[in-house]
Design an enzyme around this catalytic site. Structure first.
Site, PDB file in Angstrom:
ATOM      1  N   GLY A 370       0.587  -1.144   0.421  1.00 20.55           N
ATOM      2  CA  GLY A 370      -0.080   0.296   0.096  1.00 20.55           C
ATOM      3  C   GLY A 370       1.430   1.272   0.257  1.00 20.55           C
ATOM      4  O   GLY A 370       1.887   1.703   0.179  1.00 20.55           O
ATOM      5  N   PRO A 371       0.171   2.043  -0.780  1.00 17.49           N
ATOM      6  CA  PRO A 371       0.757   3.810   0.138  1.00 17.49           C
ATOM      7  C   PRO A 371       1.116   3.652   1.476  1.00 17.49           C
ATOM      8  O   PRO A 371       0.983   3.703   1.952  1.00 17.49           O
ATOM      9  CB  PRO A 371      -0.013   4.633  -0.930  1.00 17.49           C
ATOM     10  N   SER A 372       2.646   5.102   0.897  1.00 19.63           N
ATOM     11  CA  SER A 372       2.759   5.857   2.519  1.00 19.63           C
ATOM     12  C   SER A 372       1.786   6.608   2.788  1.00 19.63           C
ATOM     13  O   SER A 372       1.155   6.974   2.341  1.00 19.63           O
ATOM     14  CB  SER A 372       3.713   6.851   2.214  1.00 19.63           C
ATOM     15  N   GLY A 375      -0.215   3.242   6.971  1.00 24.58           N
ATOM     16  CA  GLY A 375      -0.164   2.215   8.521  1.00 24.58           C
ATOM     17  C   GLY A 375       0.162   0.867   8.364  1.00 24.58           C
ATOM     18  O   GLY A 375      -0.090   0.397   9.465  1.00 24.58           O
ATOM     19  N   LYS A 376       0.987   0.216   7.393  1.00 20.01           N
ATOM     20  CA  LYS A 376       1.978  -0.786   7.731  1.00 20.01           C
ATOM     21  C   LYS A 376       2.536  -0.614   8.986  1.00 20.01           C
ATOM     22  O   LYS A 376       2.632  -1.568  10.109  1.00 20.01           O
ATOM     23  CB  LYS A 376       2.503  -1.035   5.633  1.00 20.01           C
ATOM     24  N   THR A 377       3.520   0.661   9.352  1.00 20.93           N
ATOM     25  CA  THR A 377       4.545   0.034   9.925  1.00 20.93           C
ATOM     26  C   THR A 377       3.936   0.553  11.145  1.00 20.93           C
ATOM     27  O   THR A 377       4.140  -0.061  11.833  1.00 20.93           O
ATOM     28  CB  THR A 377       5.418   1.396   9.525  1.00 20.93           C
ATOM     29  N   GLU A 499      10.329  -4.458   4.601  1.00 21.12           N
ATOM     30  CA  GLU A 499      11.106  -4.868   3.241  1.00 21.12           C
ATOM     31  C   GLU A 499      12.124  -4.237   3.651  1.00 21.12           C
ATOM     32  O   GLU A 499      13.536  -3.490   3.182  1.00 21.12           O
ATOM     33  CB  GLU A 499      10.835  -2.876   2.960  1.00 21.12           C
TER      34      GLU A 499
END
Length: 575
Positions: A370-372, A375-377, A499
């Site tokens: 998903g884009p920056s 909410g991934k981090t 990553e």
């Protein structure tokens, strides 16, 4: 001051020894006055040389005892100052390690470092020197006052009348000294924070030729600190000057009154000499107190700043060991992770996750794309309990993670970030950081699995090479492989990979990806992915956007069914 006293009481034997030495030294110096009186009245006046000789031997003996006691007092108090300062550093540092990242997002690291260095040094000086001098001066003053009363009640009355006048500047000026001492220390902390920031990022500063701008900015902070110091110095100097003026004026007046008593025959020369000796000691004691009270006030200001750190409360509550043992069983090797109805935002008025629900099966390899800002981090931070959701619960194998102690929870998770962390230590200790009890052989095997052994073997001292601050001696790809080796060695049932191959060239990426594939076997793995190679090895891909799950499936499924993922793949993964 109570906090510092509590630390001192941990060493009661040495404190008691210092107090005894202090009293012995003070009493010995006070006895010198009686020796002087005896020598003058019986040696000079009666012209008895043997009496004078005996008096000198007595005075020398008293001086010797006083010097020994002074050595013991100085040694013990200086040791206590160093010890208390070390204990405070340990206590505050230990507490800081328990605080959440949100605390350090608000307080700059440089300021914390300043409090650890300059403020603890001030406390060390206060305990080791100023406190000792203050106690000695108080004992000397009280003892001198008692012996003065014995020598001449009238002159002692004059001294007692003068004492309140000495207390006036202490009452008026000491609070100002304390206030500006704290302000001065805050300014110095700002300097430390600026130095820490600019020197850590020296490459960026020089790359943008911002040296002159940094010099000017720093110079302004130096001048600001200097102005605060000037105000502190002004009030402290005024305090010392006022007390010295009042004290010396009182002694001169008392000497004049005493001289008239000698002339009238109501006092002997020896009694007047002893009285003036005690008066000078009493005046010197008051002057010493006035001088060190500024240091004591600085110490109070320093302790306040350190106490603020110690009183900072963690935003995350960790259950006690007993609660954990009673309520929970050991987590399996590859636990299932349930994110259930989670609402979270870094501020209460703006949510990033709104009713987020994700299920990650035991042993599954899940990729997040998903884009920056999707909410991934942040999701990683919630799994590690760096933050707690405002609503909802995260479960590991059916157990709410907020019922696990933080240490127990994090001992089940290995992390490799996009910007790998390398400490200013040896290669061996950097890899062993993930498992302190590991043998050298285990460390080398982990490095080989991460394809780091080859470049490590070429370093000057191989695994004992010091890597410098933030691993400055390594390239980005080499740092990444050190971090991966650390995770391989830790061998924990949950893997969080942000990553992890982003800093590697194509050849290294392929080799490290093979190592990661082996590492993931038997573990629940979550990978933040930006590259197609990473996504293709995942069992399932979740597409996130603005804190919501907008797609889920394999790469091929999402390429057909999810427009956002297809655009993302074409623009980022296939570029």
């Amino acid at each position: 001051m109570k906090w510092i006293l509590a630390h001192l009481l941990n060493y009661k034997t040495k404190v008691l020894g210092a107090i005894i030495a202090l009293f012995v030294a003070a009493l010995a110096w006070l006895l010198l006055g009686q020796g002087i009186k005896y020598a003058i009245d019986n040696g000079f006046i009666e012209k008895a040389s043997q009496t004078l000789n005996n008096a000198m031997v007595l005075v020398l003996a008293i001086t010797f005892v006083a010097c020994l006691a002074t050595y013991a007092r100085f040694y013990l108090m200086t040791w206590l100052g160093e010890r208390v300062s070390a204990d405070i550093r340990n206590q505050v540092y230990s507490h800081l390690l328990s605080l959440t990242p949100s605390f350090f997002a608000e307080l700059r690291t440089g300021e914390v470092i300043s409090r650890f260095t300059s403020d603890t040094t001030i406390i060390q000086t206060v305990v080791g020197m100023s406190l000792s001098m203050t106690l000695r001066s108080i004992v000397t003053f009280v003892g001198a006052l008692a012996l003065m009363m014995f020598s001449s009640p009238l002159l002692t009355f004059c001294v007692i009348v003068a004492v309140p006048a000495v207390l006036i500047p202490i009452k008026v000026l000491a609070p100002q000294v304390r206030r500006f001492a704290k302000e001065s220390q805050d300014k110095v902390a700002d300097l430390g924070a600026r130095i820490d920031e600019s020197l850590h990022e020296i490459m960026t500063v020089q790359a943008y030729t911002a040296e002159e701008s940094e010099r000017m900015h720093f110079s302004k902070k130096v001048e600001s600190a200097m102005k605060a110091a000037e105000r502190r110095i002004h009030y402290r100097s005024s305090l010392i000057g006022c007390i010295m003026c009042i004290s010396m004026s009182a002694i001169i007046f008392i000497a004049w009154v005493g001289a008239r008593q000698v002339l009238s025959g109501s006092m002997t020369v020896g009694e007047l000499s002893a009285f003036l000796f005690y008066a000078v000691m009493a005046g010197g004691s008051v002057a010493t107190i006035s001088e060190v009270i500024g240091e004591v006030q600085r110490g109070v200001g320093a302790s306040e700043r350190l106490y603020e750190l110690l009183n900072a409360r963690s935003a995350i509550d960790s259950p006690s060991i007993n609660t954990e043992v009673n309520a929970l069983q050991v987590l399996p090797n590859a636990p299932r992770i349930d994110i259930s109805k989670v609402n979270f935002g870094y501020s209460d008025d703006k949510l990033l996750f709104d009713n987020l629900n994700i299920v990650i099966n035991a042993g599954e390899r899940l990729a997040l794309v998903g884009p920056s800002g999707a909410g991934k981090t942040t999701l990683f931070q919630l799994l590690l309990r760096f933050y707690d959701p405002q609503e909802g619960t995260i479960y590991f194998d059916g157990k709410p993670i907020n019922t696990l102690s933080l240490a127990y929870l994090r001992q089940h998770i290995a992390v490799v970030t996009q910007e790998p962390v390398v400490f200013a230590n040896t290669v061996m200790e950097n890899i062993r950081y993930g498992k302190p009890e590991a043998s050298d052989e285990d460390v080398i095997n982990a490095a080989k699995q991460a394809f780091a052994h080859e470049f490590i073997d070429k370093l000057d001292e191989r695994y004992q090479t010091q890597l410098g601050e933030r691993g400055i001696k390594l390239s980005g790809g080499q740092k990444q492989r050190i971090a991966i080796a650390r995770a391989i060695l830790a061998d924990r049932p949950i893997l969080l990979l942000d990553e992890a191959t982003s800093a590697l060239d194509a050849m290294s990426e392929r080799m490290v990806q093979q190592a990661i594939d082996r590492l993931m076997i038997g573990k629940t793995s979550i990978v933040i992915a930006h590259r197609l190679a990473t996504v293709q090895h995942a069992d399932r891909i979740i597409v996130m956007d603005n804190g919501q799950v907008v797609g889920s499936g394999t790469h091929n499924e999402l390429m057909k069914s999810d427009t956002l993922y297809r655009e993302y793949a074409e623009l980022q993964l296939l570029s």
